[in-house]
Design a protein around this motif. Sequence first.
Motif, PDB file in Angstrom:
ATOM      1  N   UNK A 562      82.289  47.283  36.790  1.00 24.74           N
ATOM      2  CA  UNK A 562      81.072  46.615  36.919  1.00 24.74           C
ATOM      3  C   UNK A 562      79.942  47.479  37.420  1.00 24.74           C
ATOM      4  N   UNK A 563      78.822  47.595  36.815  1.00 26.64           N
ATOM      5  CA  UNK A 563      77.592  48.222  37.343  1.00 26.64           C
ATOM      6  C   UNK A 563      76.449  47.292  37.701  1.00 26.64           C
ATOM      7  N   UNK A 564      75.923  47.391  38.945  1.00 26.40           N
ATOM      8  CA  UNK A 564      75.105  46.569  39.455  1.00 26.40           C
ATOM      9  C   UNK A 564      73.617  46.867  39.330  1.00 26.40           C
ATOM     10  N   UNK A 565      73.271  47.895  38.281  1.00 25.10           N
ATOM     11  CA  UNK A 565      71.843  48.389  38.648  1.00 25.10           C
ATOM     12  C   UNK A 565      71.012  47.239  38.202  1.00 25.10           C
ATOM     13  N   UNK A 566      71.233  46.148  37.324  1.00 24.76           N
ATOM     14  CA  UNK A 566      70.714  45.034  36.840  1.00 24.76           C
ATOM     15  C   UNK A 566      70.848  43.950  37.385  1.00 24.76           C
ATOM     16  N   UNK A 567      71.728  43.816  38.329  1.00 23.25           N
ATOM     17  CA  UNK A 567      72.208  42.678  39.220  1.00 23.25           C
ATOM     18  C   UNK A 567      71.129  42.161  40.218  1.00 23.25           C
ATOM     19  N   UNK A 568      71.176  40.692  40.282  1.00 24.66           N
ATOM     20  CA  UNK A 568      69.994  40.453  41.018  1.00 24.66           C
ATOM     21  C   UNK A 568      70.287  38.828  41.701  1.00 24.66           C
ATOM     22  N   UNK A 569      69.790  38.277  42.559  1.00 23.94           N
ATOM     23  CA  UNK A 569      70.047  37.001  43.076  1.00 23.94           C
ATOM     24  C   UNK A 569      68.942  36.261  43.158  1.00 23.94           C
ATOM     25  N   UNK A 570      68.862  35.061  42.740  1.00 21.29           N
ATOM     26  CA  UNK A 570      67.861  34.225  42.399  1.00 21.29           C
ATOM     27  C   UNK A 570      67.464  33.555  44.019  1.00 21.29           C
ATOM     28  N   UNK A 571      66.054  33.509  44.299  1.00 17.17           N
ATOM     29  CA  UNK A 571      65.486  32.870  45.216  1.00 17.17           C
ATOM     30  C   UNK A 571      63.991  32.716  45.174  1.00 17.17           C
ATOM     31  N   UNK A 572      63.434  31.494  45.241  1.00 17.09           N
ATOM     32  CA  UNK A 572      62.222  31.011  44.941  1.00 17.09           C
ATOM     33  C   UNK A 572      61.135  31.775  45.875  1.00 17.09           C
ATOM     34  N   UNK A 573      61.636  32.433  47.009  1.00 12.03           N
ATOM     35  CA  UNK A 573      60.605  33.036  47.893  1.00 12.03           C
ATOM     36  C   UNK A 573      60.656  34.672  47.828  1.00 12.03           C
TER      37      UNK A 573
END
Length: 579
Positions: A562-573
Motif C-alpha cells: 500500500x502506498x499512502x501518498x494519495x490517502x486522506x481522511x474526510x472532515x468538513x472542518x
Amino acid sequence: MSDLRSSIEQSESARRRRWPWVVGALAVVIAVVVGVVVTRGGSDNTASGGDGRPVRGGTLNFALIDYQRSPDPQWGTNYAESLIAGNITDKLLWQDPDTGKVTPWLAQSWTYNPQLTEFTFTLRPGVTFSDGLPFDAQAVKANYDQYIKGDPALGITPNGATLFPGFLGTDVIDSHTVRLRFAHPLASALQAVSFTANAGPGFLSPNTLRLSATQRSADATKVVGTGPFVYQSWKPQVETVLVRRAGYDWAPPALKHQGEAYLDKIVFRSIPEASVRTGSLTSGAIDASLDIGTTDEKALSSQGFSITSRPVSGTAIFFNFNSQLFPTNDIAVRKAIQLGWNRESLKKTVLTPSYSVATSVLLPSVPGYADYSSSVLRHDPQAAQKILDDAGWHPGPDGIRVKDGKRLEVKLLGINNLVVNTPAYESIQQDLKKIGVDLKLTVVPIPDYTAQQAKAKTDWNIVAANRSRNDPSVLNLQYSPELGDGSYVGSGAPGIDPAELTSTLGRIETTLDPQQRAQYTRAAQDLLLQKYALVNPVYNPSQVIAHSPGVHGILFDAQSRNTFVGAWKGSGNDTRAGG
C-alpha cells in the motif's frame, strides 16, 4: 503474505497489546483503490463537504499483524517492513498493478541492449532525499552496489542478490544517467527496479548508506529516503510513526498525484490478535487495518466499513515438495497430493471472496499464467488412490498407507502470518487422510519458522509459503537449481533432470517479447506442475483491508503493498488540498 527468505513474506509474533475502545463518528464514503481489487461495504457518499476532493491533514491509524524488526527499507523481509519502506523510499520505475507494464518514476526514460544485459536509465531532475542531498546517478550507484553486494564492514547483507542475479555493476554515465550491467540476460530487470515487496530496492541517502546496520536500527530518523513520508519514531514490536515529507513532488506520473502527501501522519500499530484489530477498528481506535480475519469481513462490511482487497501477484501459497526426502522423493506421492484434496470445499468453507483457489503456481495476474484446474490440479481422489496403489503404497491398519514398512507421513512447515493459512492447511489435511496420506502440520510464528527452515532439506517434506513478484521470473528465482532450488533438485533428486529445469526456467529471462515469454512461462509451469510435480499450489493470497468510511485513497501497487501518498481522511472542518 509469505515469501521464502530470500523470499518469505514473513511475520513475527508481536507483544500482546490491547488498544482502548472509543466511540467515533463515521463519515460515509467509499475507498479509492488502484489495481485488481475487490471493494465491499461502505457507501457512495464522499466526505462532509460532498465534493469528493481530498482533504489535507490528519493522522491515519493503521493496524498490522506484523511489525518492523528494522527501519532499514532495503533489509525488511516481512509485509509490514516492505509496506512502510514503500512510503519512505521511491523506485526507478512504477509497475501498473492492472497491466504489469512498467512506467516512469524516478527514471523518466530507459533503454536496453538486444542481449538484455545492459539497462540504461535517465533520471528525473530535481529529486532530493529528505536530508537535502540530491538524488543523482552517484546515489543510484551507491545504493545498488551496497544493496546487491552488501557491505560486511557495516553489517549490511546482500539483500538484492536474488532480485538481480548476475549483477556486474552500475556505471555512472553522467549526473543523471546510469547503466546496470549483468552477466547474462535479465528480462526481469525492469520489473526488478520497480519491485515493492521484501527487501526492495528503495533509494537511501548517501548519509544513510554510510551507517551500519546497528546504527540504522538505533535511530530510525537517520534512515532517509526520497519518499513522501519520513520517520518520526520507531518502537520495535509496537508502532512506527511516519510524517509527511515537505517538498515532495515526484510521485509516479501514473498516479496523477501532484505535490506532497495529504496526510500529516501515519501511525502503523502492531496488533497481532485478529479480534483486537477488529475491535479497535469498530471502536474507532484505529482507522484501517490489514490482515482482516475471514470471519470478520462480512460483519465489518455490514457495519458500514469498506473491505478492499487485492491478490498478491507472484506465486500462489504453495506446498513446495522436498524431492530428496522420503516420502516426497516419490513422484507418485507428489502427484497424489496434487489430486487428493477438495478445492471446492476449501473455497466454500475457508476462503472469502477476497481469495481464490490456486489453479497454477502463478497467480492469474502474472503474465504467462496458465490454468491447470482441469488437469493436475483437479480434485480426483480415485485417481490419486490409483497412483498410490500402482506405486506400492497400500492402506495400513489405521487407514494411512504403508510401503516397505514405512507410513505415508508427510511433514509440513508453514508460517501463521496469513489468516487463511492454518485453516486451509487443515482442510487439505482432512482430505488427504481419506486417501491414506498423513499430513503433519507445523504452522508457527516466524522465529520458529526461520529456525526450522534452515533444516528444511533434511527435516521437512513440504515448505508452505509464497513469493511476491508480479513477473514470471518469480518461477526462475524460486525453483531454478542455480537460484532458489525450492524443491531441492540440484543435488540429483530421483527422476529429475536439473539441467532441464534450469534451462527451461532460465529462458524466461531471455526475452521481453510477450508471446515468446508466455510460451517459456507455460513450459516452466508444465515442468513444475505436470512432469515433475514439484509443487502443490493451494490458494491465491490477498491483502485485505477494512477501513472506516472516512478513509480514502489507500492504493494497492503491483505487489499489493500500500502506498499512502494519495490517502486522506474526510472532515468538513479540514482545509481542502489543492492539486
